[in-house]
Write a protein that holds these residues in place. Structure first.
Motif, mmCIF file in Angstrom:
data_model
loop_
_atom_site.group_PDB
_atom_site.id
_atom_site.type_symbol
_atom_site.label_atom_id
_atom_site.label_comp_id
_atom_site.label_asym_id
_atom_site.label_seq_id
_atom_site.Cartn_x
_atom_site.Cartn_y
_atom_site.Cartn_z
ATOM 1 N N CYS A 2 0.917 -1.294 -0.031
ATOM 2 C CA CYS A 2 0.025 0.035 -0.198
ATOM 3 C C CYS A 2 0.774 1.355 -0.006
ATOM 4 O O CYS A 2 1.903 1.374 0.596
ATOM 5 C CB CYS A 2 -0.924 0.037 1.184
ATOM 6 S SG CYS A 2 -2.366 -1.153 1.101
ATOM 7 N N LYS A 3 0.186 2.161 -0.695
ATOM 8 C CA LYS A 3 0.862 3.614 -0.524
ATOM 9 C C LYS A 3 0.671 4.235 0.769
ATOM 10 O O LYS A 3 -0.574 3.968 1.381
ATOM 11 C CB LYS A 3 0.437 4.384 -1.828
ATOM 12 C CG LYS A 3 0.799 4.054 -3.188
ATOM 13 C CD LYS A 3 0.246 4.885 -4.173
ATOM 14 C CE LYS A 3 -0.975 4.426 -4.667
ATOM 15 N NZ LYS A 3 -1.496 5.213 -5.808
ATOM 16 N N GLN A 4 1.593 5.190 1.238
ATOM 17 C CA GLN A 4 1.327 5.662 2.467
ATOM 18 C C GLN A 4 1.220 7.294 2.084
ATOM 19 O O GLN A 4 1.912 7.954 1.234
ATOM 20 C CB GLN A 4 2.389 5.755 3.529
ATOM 21 C CG GLN A 4 2.651 4.240 3.767
ATOM 22 C CD GLN A 4 3.707 3.912 4.697
ATOM 23 O OE1 GLN A 4 4.558 5.079 5.017
ATOM 24 N NE2 GLN A 4 3.686 2.950 5.209
ATOM 25 N N THR A 5 0.349 8.113 2.744
ATOM 26 C CA THR A 5 0.360 9.543 2.638
ATOM 27 C C THR A 5 1.354 10.061 3.455
ATOM 28 O O THR A 5 1.939 9.181 4.161
ATOM 29 C CB THR A 5 -1.046 10.204 3.028
ATOM 30 O OG1 THR A 5 -0.896 10.287 4.552
ATOM 31 C CG2 THR A 5 -2.087 9.283 2.717
ATOM 32 N N HIS A 8 1.274 9.598 7.450
ATOM 33 C CA HIS A 8 1.288 8.342 7.642
ATOM 34 C C HIS A 8 1.993 8.319 8.967
ATOM 35 O O HIS A 8 1.261 7.728 10.034
ATOM 36 C CB HIS A 8 1.913 7.368 7.056
ATOM 37 C CG HIS A 8 2.075 5.988 7.135
ATOM 38 N ND1 HIS A 8 3.154 5.395 8.035
ATOM 39 C CD2 HIS A 8 1.236 4.833 7.280
ATOM 40 C CE1 HIS A 8 2.749 4.214 8.587
ATOM 41 N NE2 HIS A 8 1.825 3.903 8.015
ATOM 42 N N TRP A 24 -4.148 2.285 -0.506
ATOM 43 C CA TRP A 24 -3.501 3.098 0.583
ATOM 44 C C TRP A 24 -3.624 2.662 1.867
ATOM 45 O O TRP A 24 -4.747 1.970 2.225
ATOM 46 C CB TRP A 24 -3.944 4.722 0.452
ATOM 47 C CG TRP A 24 -3.872 5.247 -1.037
ATOM 48 C CD1 TRP A 24 -4.447 5.021 -1.949
ATOM 49 C CD2 TRP A 24 -2.845 6.459 -0.928
ATOM 50 N NE1 TRP A 24 -4.028 6.148 -2.967
ATOM 51 C CE2 TRP A 24 -3.015 6.829 -2.422
ATOM 52 C CE3 TRP A 24 -1.865 6.880 -0.314
ATOM 53 C CZ2 TRP A 24 -2.053 7.926 -2.848
ATOM 54 C CZ3 TRP A 24 -1.038 7.915 -0.890
ATOM 55 C CH2 TRP A 24 -0.989 8.124 -2.164
ATOM 56 N N GLU A 25 -2.686 2.953 2.529
ATOM 57 C CA GLU A 25 -2.631 2.525 3.923
ATOM 58 C C GLU A 25 -3.283 3.894 4.750
ATOM 59 O O GLU A 25 -2.570 4.798 5.028
ATOM 60 C CB GLU A 25 -1.293 2.069 4.546
ATOM 61 C CG GLU A 25 -1.356 1.465 5.946
ATOM 62 C CD GLU A 25 0.094 1.127 6.458
ATOM 63 O OE1 GLU A 25 1.104 0.923 5.647
ATOM 64 O OE2 GLU A 25 0.385 1.077 7.642
ATOM 65 N N MET A 26 -4.401 3.360 5.249
ATOM 66 C CA MET A 26 -5.175 4.943 5.946
ATOM 67 C C MET A 26 -5.590 4.500 7.388
ATOM 68 O O MET A 26 -5.746 3.373 7.580
ATOM 69 C CB MET A 26 -6.203 5.232 5.073
ATOM 70 C CG MET A 26 -6.032 5.531 3.625
ATOM 71 S SD MET A 26 -5.077 7.136 3.373
ATOM 72 C CE MET A 26 -6.062 8.393 3.673
ATOM 73 N N HIS A 51 -5.212 10.540 -0.120
ATOM 74 C CA HIS A 51 -5.603 9.582 -1.229
ATOM 75 C C HIS A 51 -6.386 9.915 -2.257
ATOM 76 O O HIS A 51 -6.006 9.258 -3.572
ATOM 77 C CB HIS A 51 -6.000 8.240 -0.506
ATOM 78 C CG HIS A 51 -7.363 8.437 0.179
ATOM 79 N ND1 HIS A 51 -7.344 9.220 1.028
ATOM 80 C CD2 HIS A 51 -8.487 7.612 -0.090
ATOM 81 C CE1 HIS A 51 -8.763 9.174 1.395
ATOM 82 N NE2 HIS A 51 -9.359 8.246 0.802
ATOM 83 N N ALA A 114 -10.025 8.077 -4.831
ATOM 84 C CA ALA A 114 -8.515 7.372 -4.970
ATOM 85 C C ALA A 114 -8.684 5.986 -5.649
ATOM 86 O O ALA A 114 -7.848 5.875 -6.688
ATOM 87 C CB ALA A 114 -8.207 6.963 -3.611
#
Lengths: 367, 126
Positions: A2-5, A8, A24-26, A51, A114
């Motif tokens: 997962c992508k991270q903002t 994070h 995404w990792e939310m 995201h 997203a």
């Protein structure tokens, strides 16, 4: 993976439980979903929604191009105003729902879901032939924070944006927060008054920290996706992938209010949408409240007079009402209306639910 | 949160505690922490029987419905009626007032072979 903002690590420090969402990792919650929910209804909450996608459309055919993509009349937009839209396919199905902002003549800004950024961009490129436009996906360069709740405007004033300088509902303005030039939009996904702050990535942490610091006296808390879902469903705001998809049209989804009935320009799916407006639809979205303590969930079957008539698309326990609420698509021919008692199949048993008007909780966002 | 002496935990986060001739079954503190606010607990009827690993209950949090698996097989002799009116008890006291069911079991010693003592269970989580 997962992508991270960019927020994070700050979220984990604040105790966030992280979950995968749309690649995404939310944060799903920081403390407790119900407390976070009430914080937004009563005070003010801060959401990281970085995201989400940001796309700029510019060029001399920008207006004509957008007119082709959505059933809304984009020519009615004046600079710095926004409109809720759907990107429709040739069958009138919804590729995505989005907000279109007019920044200036020949320059528009889109906020998209997203999970749909790639689909949206592909669709736009396929529709681009013959239009002199630049489709500029800037999703990776911007962070987006939402500040939502009845105290959002007071907090914004505390952060240096005076009431008179704050954009009205569904408007956007450039502003400066803590020395950073940002775009401030009076929009959200909670049914409360509030703002979305569009920030160049390198200032995301600066603004996040500043909102948290200035928000203390207003009772601000960071809010996760769990409460975002209960808040939006109480306000009966659609979630793409649950309540909307490429097989549902805006008319079926109860979004006829958002469609420009007299739009002269052609747009993708126009014949289907006009036909549905004139002749009706075979299924429609309804809101319901469970008459038992068991929550209905996405994909549960809906029955009426012993017949399967549809499916639940969203369902949660409503923290504001203390009841279980939901949305479902049902066959129009079953004559289900407000007040009808339907049944939801939960673990092989049928439970009664009552069809009710939407939203479930009155919106307070028109300022 | 301190777990009572002698509980055995499954990797799916249920616990079992021998209680005289009966076995008390519930969810671990880790499980209720992960679930968040519990709003509804669906329990089996007294007299229902199930084998190890079968679903015997569903716990609804704000987020989702989660199935609960039997850490040992048995027959239900008592259910925690209090959870019907006050499901949040499960969040607050998973090992005390928030137990789910009590069962009779002839297979408990056999079934509990792969269950973990609490300290080992906690280590597995890391």
């Amino acid at each position: 993976m997962c992508k991270q903002t960019l927020l994070h690590d700050k979220q984990v420090e604040l105790g966030a439980k992280m979950v995968p969402f749309a690649g995404w990792e939310m944060p799903v919650s920081y403390s407790n979903i119900i407390e976070e929910h009430h914080c937004v209804r009563n005070d003010v909450g801060l959401f990281d929604v970085s995201h989400m996608g940001e796309v700029f459309i510019s060029g001399k055919d920008a207006l004509a191009f957008l007119q082709k993509l959505v059933p809304q009349s984009i020519d009615k937009l004046t600079p710095l105003k926004a409109v809720y839209c759907q990107l429709t396919n040739d069958n009138g199905g919804i590729i995505d729902d989005l907000i279109i902002y007019k920044l200036e003549d020949n320059k528009y800004f889109l906020i998209v879901n997203a999970s749909r950024i790639d689909e949206d961009i592909n669709w736009m490129i396929r529709n681009q032939i013959g239009y002199d436009v630049v489709i500029d996906n800037q999703s990776h360069n911007y962070s987006l924070l939402a500040v939502q709740g009845p105290k959002a405007s007071a907090l914004m004033e505390k952060m240096g944006v005076k009431k008179d300088d704050q954009p009205p509902f569904f408007n956007i303005k450039s502003a400066n927060i803590n020395g950073v030039d940002i775009w401030l939009s009076r929009t959200g996904y909670t049914g409360e008054d509030g703002f979305e702050i569009l920030i160049p990535n390198k200032y995301a942490q600066n603004i996040w920290d500043y909102v948290i610091e200035k928000g203390q006296e207003f009772g601000l808390k960071p809010i996760g996706l769990g409460a975002r879902d209960t808040l939006r469903l109480e306000a009966a705001l659609h979630l793409y992938g649950n309540d909307l998809d490429t097989t549902t049209s805006p008319i079926e989804a109860g979004l006829a209010w958002s469609v420009s009935k007299n739009k002269l320009e052609d747009y993708n799916g126009k014949d289907v949408i006009l036909s549905q407006l004139a002749n009706g639809v075979s299924r429609k979205l309804v809101g319901f409240k469970m008459l038992s303590k068991i929550p209905a969930r996405h994909d549960y079957e809906v029955y009426y007079n012993d017949e399967i008539v549809g499916k639940v698309t969203s369902g949660v326990p409503s923290p504001t009402l203390g009841e279980n609420i939901g949305l479902a698509y049902v066959k129009t021919s079953s004559n289900i209306n407000i007040g009808s008692i339907i049944q939801v199949m939960i673990r092989n048993k049928l439970y009664d639910a009552k069809v009710v008007a939407r939203p479930f909780v009155a919106k307070k966002n028109k300022v | 949160m301190t777990a009572p002496e002698g509980i055995l935990c499954s990797k799916s986060h249920e616990y079992v505690l021998e209680d005289g001739s009966l076995y008390t079954i519930g969810l671990t503190d880790y499980a209720v922490e992960q679930l968040g606010d519990i709003v509804f607990v669906e329990l089996p009827e007294v007299g229902a029987t199930f084998g190890k690993g079968e679903v015997f209950s569903t716990v609804e949090s704000v987020k989702a419905a989660s199935e609960v698996y039997a850490p040992i097989g048995g027959t239900v002799v008592e259910i925690n009626e209090k959870l019907v009116e006050a499901p949040e008890t499960l969040n607050n006291e998973p090992y005390g007032e928030g137990w789910l069911i009590k069962v009779e079991s002839d297979t408990a010693s056999l079934d509990s072979g792969d269950l973990l003592e609490y300290n080992d269970y906690k280590e597995e989580l890391v």
